[in-house]
Design a protein around this motif. Structure first.
Motif, PDB file in Angstrom:
ATOM      1  N   GLY A  88      51.639  18.408 -14.623  1.00 25.90           N
ATOM      2  CA  GLY A  88      51.659  18.418 -13.163  1.00 25.90           C
ATOM      3  C   GLY A  88      50.309  18.637 -12.501  1.00 25.90           C
ATOM      4  N   ALA A  89      49.313  19.114 -13.247  1.00 26.40           N
ATOM      5  CA  ALA A  89      48.016  19.407 -12.637  1.00 26.40           C
ATOM      6  C   ALA A  89      47.321  18.139 -12.145  1.00 26.40           C
ATOM      7  N   ASP A  90      47.460  17.043 -12.871  1.00 28.38           N
ATOM      8  CA  ASP A  90      46.843  15.794 -12.435  1.00 28.38           C
ATOM      9  C   ASP A  90      47.490  15.298 -11.143  1.00 28.38           C
ATOM     10  N   ILE A  91      48.800  15.416 -11.047  1.00 31.80           N
ATOM     11  CA  ILE A  91      49.501  15.015  -9.819  1.00 31.80           C
ATOM     12  C   ILE A  91      49.068  15.912  -8.661  1.00 31.80           C
ATOM     13  N   MET A  92      48.920  17.205  -8.914  1.00 31.80           N
ATOM     14  CA  MET A  92      48.484  18.150  -7.891  1.00 31.80           C
ATOM     15  C   MET A  92      47.113  17.767  -7.351  1.00 31.80           C
ATOM     16  N   VAL A  93      46.155  17.516  -8.239  1.00 31.90           N
ATOM     17  CA  VAL A  93      44.802  17.158  -7.814  1.00 31.90           C
ATOM     18  C   VAL A  93      44.823  15.867  -7.004  1.00 31.90           C
ATOM     19  N   LYS A  94      45.471  14.846  -7.527  1.00 28.88           N
ATOM     20  CA  LYS A  94      45.506  13.548  -6.847  1.00 28.88           C
ATOM     21  C   LYS A  94      46.208  13.636  -5.492  1.00 28.88           C
ATOM     22  N   THR A  95      47.306  14.362  -5.426  1.00 31.49           N
ATOM     23  CA  THR A  95      48.052  14.488  -4.171  1.00 31.49           C
ATOM     24  C   THR A  95      47.226  15.197  -3.109  1.00 31.49           C
ATOM     25  N   LEU A  96      46.586  16.297  -3.473  1.00 33.31           N
ATOM     26  CA  LEU A  96      45.769  17.023  -2.499  1.00 33.31           C
ATOM     27  C   LEU A  96      44.617  16.148  -2.003  1.00 33.31           C
ATOM     28  N   ALA A  97      43.965  15.444  -2.907  1.00 35.07           N
ATOM     29  CA  ALA A  97      42.861  14.568  -2.506  1.00 35.07           C
ATOM     30  C   ALA A  97      43.372  13.442  -1.602  1.00 35.07           C
ATOM     31  N   GLU A  98      44.475  12.836  -1.975  1.00 34.90           N
ATOM     32  CA  GLU A  98      45.023  11.740  -1.171  1.00 34.90           C
ATOM     33  C   GLU A  98      45.474  12.202   0.207  1.00 34.90           C
ATOM     34  N   ARG A  99      45.830  13.472   0.329  1.00 33.18           N
ATOM     35  CA  ARG A  99      46.236  14.019   1.630  1.00 33.18           C
ATOM     36  C   ARG A  99      45.043  14.469   2.471  1.00 33.18           C
ATOM     37  N   GLY A 100      43.838  14.282   1.956  1.00 32.01           N
ATOM     38  CA  GLY A 100      42.645  14.545   2.752  1.00 32.01           C
ATOM     39  C   GLY A 100      41.980  15.883   2.527  1.00 32.01           C
ATOM     40  N   TYR A 101      42.369  16.613   1.498  1.00 27.61           N
ATOM     41  CA  TYR A 101      41.722  17.897   1.222  1.00 27.61           C
ATOM     42  C   TYR A 101      40.433  17.685   0.439  1.00 27.61           C
ATOM     43  N   ILE A 102      39.422  18.460   0.785  1.00 27.19           N
ATOM     44  CA  ILE A 102      38.180  18.476   0.015  1.00 27.19           C
ATOM     45  C   ILE A 102      38.414  19.408  -1.161  1.00 27.19           C
ATOM     46  N   LEU A 103      38.152  18.898  -2.365  1.00 26.98           N
ATOM     47  CA  LEU A 103      38.355  19.656  -3.593  1.00 26.98           C
ATOM     48  C   LEU A 103      37.019  19.922  -4.275  1.00 26.98           C
ATOM     49  N   ALA A 104      36.865  21.122  -4.804  1.00 23.93           N
ATOM     50  CA  ALA A 104      35.661  21.482  -5.539  1.00 23.93           C
ATOM     51  C   ALA A 104      36.062  22.212  -6.816  1.00 23.93           C
ATOM     52  N   ILE A 105      35.372  21.917  -7.895  1.00 24.82           N
ATOM     53  CA  ILE A 105      35.537  22.679  -9.137  1.00 24.82           C
ATOM     54  C   ILE A 105      34.562  23.857  -9.072  1.00 24.82           C
ATOM     55  N   VAL A 106      35.065  25.051  -9.355  1.00 29.69           N
ATOM     56  CA  VAL A 106      34.236  26.251  -9.470  1.00 29.69           C
ATOM     57  C   VAL A 106      34.678  26.890 -10.781  1.00 29.69           C
ATOM     58  N   ALA A 107      33.918  26.635 -11.846  1.00 27.50           N
ATOM     59  CA  ALA A 107      34.399  26.988 -13.179  1.00 27.50           C
ATOM     60  C   ALA A 107      33.288  27.521 -14.075  1.00 27.50           C
ATOM     61  N   ASP A 108      33.688  28.413 -14.962  1.00 27.48           N
ATOM     62  CA  ASP A 108      32.771  28.941 -15.968  1.00 27.48           C
ATOM     63  C   ASP A 108      32.803  28.015 -17.180  1.00 27.48           C
ATOM     64  N   GLY A 109      31.630  27.627 -17.625  1.00 30.66           N
ATOM     65  CA  GLY A 109      31.558  26.766 -18.796  1.00 30.66           C
ATOM     66  C   GLY A 109      30.391  25.801 -18.691  1.00 30.66           C
ATOM     67  N   ARG A 110      30.427  24.812 -19.571  1.00 26.81           N
ATOM     68  CA  ARG A 110      29.317  23.869 -19.699  1.00 26.81           C
ATOM     69  C   ARG A 110      29.637  22.562 -18.995  1.00 26.81           C
ATOM     70  N   ALA A 111      28.671  22.077 -18.248  1.00 28.04           N
ATOM     71  CA  ALA A 111      28.853  20.884 -17.411  1.00 28.04           C
ATOM     72  C   ALA A 111      29.385  19.696 -18.209  1.00 28.04           C
ATOM     73  N   GLN A 112      28.851  19.455 -19.397  1.00 25.89           N
ATOM     74  CA  GLN A 112      29.282  18.286 -20.170  1.00 25.89           C
ATOM     75  C   GLN A 112      30.747  18.394 -20.581  1.00 25.89           C
ATOM     76  N   SER A 113      31.204  19.614 -20.865  1.00 30.65           N
ATOM     77  CA  SER A 113      32.621  19.804 -21.207  1.00 30.65           C
ATOM     78  C   SER A 113      33.508  19.350 -20.059  1.00 30.65           C
ATOM     79  N   PHE A 114      33.178  19.782 -18.851  1.00 28.30           N
ATOM     80  CA  PHE A 114      33.998  19.428 -17.688  1.00 28.30           C
ATOM     81  C   PHE A 114      33.926  17.938 -17.397  1.00 28.30           C
ATOM     82  N   LYS A 115      32.736  17.379 -17.525  1.00 28.61           N
ATOM     83  CA  LYS A 115      32.603  15.938 -17.293  1.00 28.61           C
ATOM     84  C   LYS A 115      33.479  15.167 -18.285  1.00 28.61           C
ATOM     85  N   ASN A 116      33.451  15.578 -19.542  1.00 29.00           N
ATOM     86  CA  ASN A 116      34.251  14.907 -20.575  1.00 29.00           C
ATOM     87  C   ASN A 116      35.745  14.964 -20.259  1.00 29.00           C
ATOM     88  N   ILE A 117      36.263  16.149 -20.035  1.00 27.97           N
ATOM     89  CA  ILE A 117      37.716  16.289 -19.914  1.00 27.97           C
ATOM     90  C   ILE A 117      38.253  15.810 -18.572  1.00 27.97           C
TER      91      ILE A 117
END
Length: 189
Positions: A51-80
């Motif tokens: 359900g997380a992919d549907i959540m992200v897509k739905t919020l974006a499609e409804r006009g919300y600005i989304l930002a990732i704020v996460a601990d970890g390595r940039a390449q890991s997040f880009k990959n996944i």
């Protein structure tokens, strides 16, 4: 309020929402239990929480600005996030590796606020959604950002250690965030 510029004409985007959504990634969007890492400890593959992919897509499609704020390595997040078709839904991505700080440090949240050309006066219209009371919730609370605890994973404590870790809201499944965000956005007027 979001502005849209076309042919040298600036208009207010009628679909823009006042509420801004900051999201953690691990065990908030991506199931950490499915991560496959390479020899350099970079995550090269992982699955989304149901359900997380549907959540992200739905919020974006409804006009919300989304930002990732996460601990970890940039390449890991880009990959996944790329692998799961979610990378392009985020306006900005703030990672502890590049900021040289980890949540609950205010530097993480301030970096996201700055990247979105906001100020700390905008904290009251930001929500931070995460799976970790001592990092996501504590950091958001300290900044005056609305904290949403996603109590999905068994990997992290579900009881706060002290008052600074008490979330404003708790949800158990990513899809619950959609209605909560819509309600909070309505309350902003």
């Amino acid at each position: 309020m979001s502005l849209k510029t076309t042919n040298d004409t600036t208009t207010i985007d009628p679909n823009a929402k006042k509420l801004i959504v900051f999201l953690d990634c691990g065990d908030t969007i991506i199931d950490e239990g499915t991560e496959i890492r390479d020899d350099n400890d970079i995550v090269i593959e992982a699955n989304v929480i149901p359900g997380a992919d549907i959540m992200v897509k739905t919020l974006a499609e409804r006009g919300y600005i989304l930002a990732i704020v996460a601990d970890g390595r940039a390449q890991s997040f880009k990959n996944i996030l790329t692998q799961n078709g979610l990378y392009d839904y985020f306006t900005t991505m703030i990672y502890s590796e590049t900021i040289k700080a980890s949540k609950p440090s205010s530097r993480m949240f301030k970096a996201a606020i700055g990247a979105l050309d906001l100020s700390e006066q905008d904290c009251s219209r930001i929500v931070m959604v995460g799976n970790n009371l001592s990092r996501d919730v504590k950091g958001a609370n300290a900044m005056g950002i609305t904290s949403v605890f996603l109590s999905w994973t068994p990997r992290y404590p579900k009881l706060h250690a002290d008052e600074s870790e008490i979330p404003d809201y708790t949800i158990n499944h990513p899809l619950e965030l959609i209605d909560l965000v819509e309600k909070l956005n309505e309350e902003l007027g």
